[in-house]
Design a protein around this motif. Sequence first.
Motif, PDB file in Angstrom:
ATOM      1  N   VAL A  27      39.028  36.976  35.081  1.00 61.57           N
ATOM      2  CA  VAL A  27      39.221  36.051  36.212  1.00 61.57           C
ATOM      3  C   VAL A  27      40.402  35.127  35.939  1.00 61.57           C
ATOM      4  CG1 VAL A  27      38.190  34.173  37.552  1.00 61.57           C
ATOM      5  CG2 VAL A  27      36.819  36.190  36.966  1.00 61.57           C
ATOM      6  N   ILE A  30      43.698  37.116  36.309  1.00 59.59           N
ATOM      7  CA  ILE A  30      43.994  37.374  37.722  1.00 59.59           C
ATOM      8  C   ILE A  30      44.442  36.087  38.398  1.00 59.59           C
ATOM      9  CG2 ILE A  30      42.973  38.013  39.959  1.00 59.59           C
ATOM     10  CD1 ILE A  30      43.549  40.411  38.074  1.00 59.59           C
ATOM     11  N   THR A  31      43.798  34.983  38.098  1.00 53.63           N
ATOM     12  CA  THR A  31      44.175  33.699  38.702  1.00 53.63           C
ATOM     13  C   THR A  31      45.613  33.344  38.334  1.00 53.63           C
ATOM     14  OG1 THR A  31      41.877  32.961  38.624  1.00 53.63           O
ATOM     15  CG2 THR A  31      43.561  31.252  38.921  1.00 53.63           C
ATOM     16  N   LEU A  34      47.857  35.901  40.263  1.00 50.60           N
ATOM     17  CA  LEU A  34      47.424  36.164  41.631  1.00 50.60           C
ATOM     18  C   LEU A  34      48.596  36.214  42.601  1.00 50.60           C
ATOM     19  CD1 LEU A  34      44.996  36.406  43.614  1.00 50.60           C
ATOM     20  CD2 LEU A  34      45.097  33.914  43.802  1.00 50.60           C
ATOM     21  N   ILE A 177      40.821  36.284  44.512  1.00 50.22           N
ATOM     22  CA  ILE A 177      40.702  36.371  43.051  1.00 50.22           C
ATOM     23  C   ILE A 177      39.532  37.284  42.694  1.00 50.22           C
ATOM     24  CG2 ILE A 177      40.126  35.091  40.947  1.00 50.22           C
ATOM     25  CD1 ILE A 177      41.705  32.699  42.229  1.00 50.22           C
ATOM     26  N   GLN A 180      40.563  40.963  43.484  1.00 54.09           N
ATOM     27  CA  GLN A 180      41.534  41.492  42.527  1.00 54.09           C
ATOM     28  C   GLN A 180      40.892  41.616  41.124  1.00 54.09           C
ATOM     29  OE1 GLN A 180      45.512  39.801  42.689  1.00 54.09           O
ATOM     30  NE2 GLN A 180      45.359  39.541  44.901  1.00 54.09           N
ATOM     31  N   SER A 181      39.979  40.726  40.779  1.00 57.76           N
ATOM     32  CA  SER A 181      39.296  40.811  39.489  1.00 57.76           C
ATOM     33  C   SER A 181      38.413  42.052  39.438  1.00 57.76           C
ATOM     34  CB  SER A 181      38.447  39.560  39.241  1.00 57.76           C
ATOM     35  OG  SER A 181      39.252  38.419  39.113  1.00 57.76           O
TER      36      SER A 181
END
Length: 186
Positions: A27, A30-31, A34, A177, A180-181
């Motif tokens: 996470v 990805i953040t 992003l 997020i 995508q995670s």
Amino acid sequence: MKIDDYMPSYQFSEFHQLHIAVSPEIVYQITCRLDLRQSSFIKLLFWLRGFYSRARPAGSSDGLELTLKDLTEKAGFILVDQVPNQEIVLGRVGQFWKPSGGIITIPADQVKDFHQNGFAKAICNFYIQPGEEGNTVLSTETRIQTYGKLAELLFRLYWLMIRPFSGLIRIAMLKEISRQSAAEVI
């Protein structure tokens, strides 16, 4: 949380949270990278607010990439602090009620002590914490402090209009997020 170090007291705030069925490390990764272009809804909301057009590189046909890097380098956000796998803190200073946003750029180490009359300071974060069974709790909080009575009044009027859209952007960011995670672990 680091956000408490930069703005322990504030006049306005907003908080959103989401549980994600992947590890905090994913996470966080990805953040950090992003790309919000993948969300048409976020692009629309940013376009309505003017972030998209202000940050679009000159001569660019597809506009802002809407990454954390673009927001900090081109749209007036300041990367204030970062704790790997746990928290990202962003700041922004300006007269948000003005059509241009009245954004001023200051160094990250001056954000905490900024308190110029006639302006507002916003601090927001992405906070990542382990949940149950290897899941992650991702939250975002935005805190705003105004300086001076006129700034408070003007921001209060602005916030009445913009807060619902601000909330929608943050909720959409958390969902993106999460999406995508989840795609990262497939």
